[in-house]
Motif scaffolding. Structure first.
Motif: not given
Length: 327
Positions: A68-71, A156-163, A171-177, A264-267
């Motif tokens: 969560h720091d690096c993202f 940035g944390a609210n918008n960039s971290l995968p949910s 999620i793939i798009q957020k990793f690509n970013a 456990l998680l949907s993701s």
């Protein structure tokens, strides 16, 4: 000594050196503190080991803290900064990200032995690696030399971290970013082989899931009933293991769970069962389910890549004396 372990350590060292020599973008090295703070490794090991003896889950928490720091703003320790507008209080981190006291204790010791030398961002990265190792996961040489950022970025944390509520393509798009690819998505999701999650993060799968189904049809019925019992009548903060087969042990059971609809998680389950997942990530889940050694190799590679996301370059940033506030 096990030959596969020896190969893993050798490969990890080579990968670390390769990433460390990518040029000005990184400037991180495996031996950054060898002369200026030789006590670093022993101090971090001791604190992480002690914390995990009290609560085994802390290994997973330290790993999550690094992610969560690096993202957000890159790997700059900004998640550690206090204040109402800090990343700590962003929705993905609130009542979720933990381990701050362990980082504080490590920093306090380091300031005694080698003051104003080791960055908080590097402490987070190194603590995460020992959290993995002491959970039974792979050893890898952590690239060091990051400096600490001066500002937190709550938006940035609210918008960039995968949910955990997002579709796999999102999620793939957020990793690509941040320079990570689809393989990194699947590999780093495998960190959910350890740790826990709150009911609030998966309760939508348990009731009123859709117009045609009360419970998520990709969730094993026996597991769903158990989770319904756990979460009933609570405030959403009850927790359960992300990988019930081996909750505190770092292995490839996470992927095996997905094959039988026990993510456990949907993701998590979406990597194998959703339309996006079938198209882009299902085959990788199958690979890591079958081959735990391959998962370990690829996990190391992805962790080194993630740890190299936009660290403050050169003399930018600072070495914080207290990880919670700028100097």
């Amino acid at each position: 000594m096990d030959h596969s372990y020896c190969r893993l350590v050798l490969v990890c060292s080579v990968l670390a050196l390769c990433l460390g020599n990518q040029g000005a973008r990184s400037q991180l090295t495996v031996d950054f503190y060898y002369n200026t703070c030789p006590q670093l490794y022993a101090i971090v090991q001791q604190h992480v080991f002690s914390a995990m003896m009290v609560e085994t889950r802390m290994g997973a928490s330290l790993l999550r803290l690094h992610f969560h720091d690096c993202f957000v703003n890159g790997c700059d320790g900004s998640i550690l900064l206090d204040g109402d507008t800090g990343e700590k209080f962003a929705l993905p981190n609130l009542n979720s990200v933990r381990g701050f006291e362990v980082i504080d204790a490590i920093k306090a010791d380091l300031e005694t032995f080698c003051p104003e030398v080791v960055s908080c961002a590097d402490i987070v990265a190194l603590a995460a690696s020992y959290g993995v190792l002491f959970s039974g996961g792979p050893y890898y040489d952590v690239l060091l030399g990051r400096r600490d950022g001066l500002v937190a970025n709550q938006s940035g944390a609210n918008n960039s971290l995968p949910s955990p509520f997002e579709p796999i393509d999102s999620i793939i798009q957020k990793f690509n970013a941040v320079g990570l690819n689809t393989t990194d998505v699947v590999v780093l999701s495998g960190a959910h082989t350890i740790g826990q999650a709150r009911c609030a993060l998966f309760s939508k799968r348990l009731s009123n899931f859709s117009a045609t189904s009360s419970v998520d049809p990709t969730l094993d019925a026996t597991l769903a009933a158990s989770l319904q019992s756990l979460c009933a009548g609570g405030d959403g903060n009850q927790t359960t293991a992300l990988d019930a087969r081996s909750a505190d042990y770092f292995d490839n059971h996470y992927y095996q769970n997905l094959l039988v609809e026990r993510g456990l998680l949907s993701s998590d389950q979406g990597l194998f069962s959703s339309p996006d997942g079938v198209a882009s990530t299902k085959a990788l889940v199958q690979t890591y389910s079958d081959d735990g050694e391959q998962f370990f190799y690829d996990f190391v590679w992805s962790m080194l890549k993630m740890g190299n996301i936009s660290p403050p370059p050169g003399s930018a940033g600072q070495i914080r004396k207290n990880c919670r506030v700028v100097n």
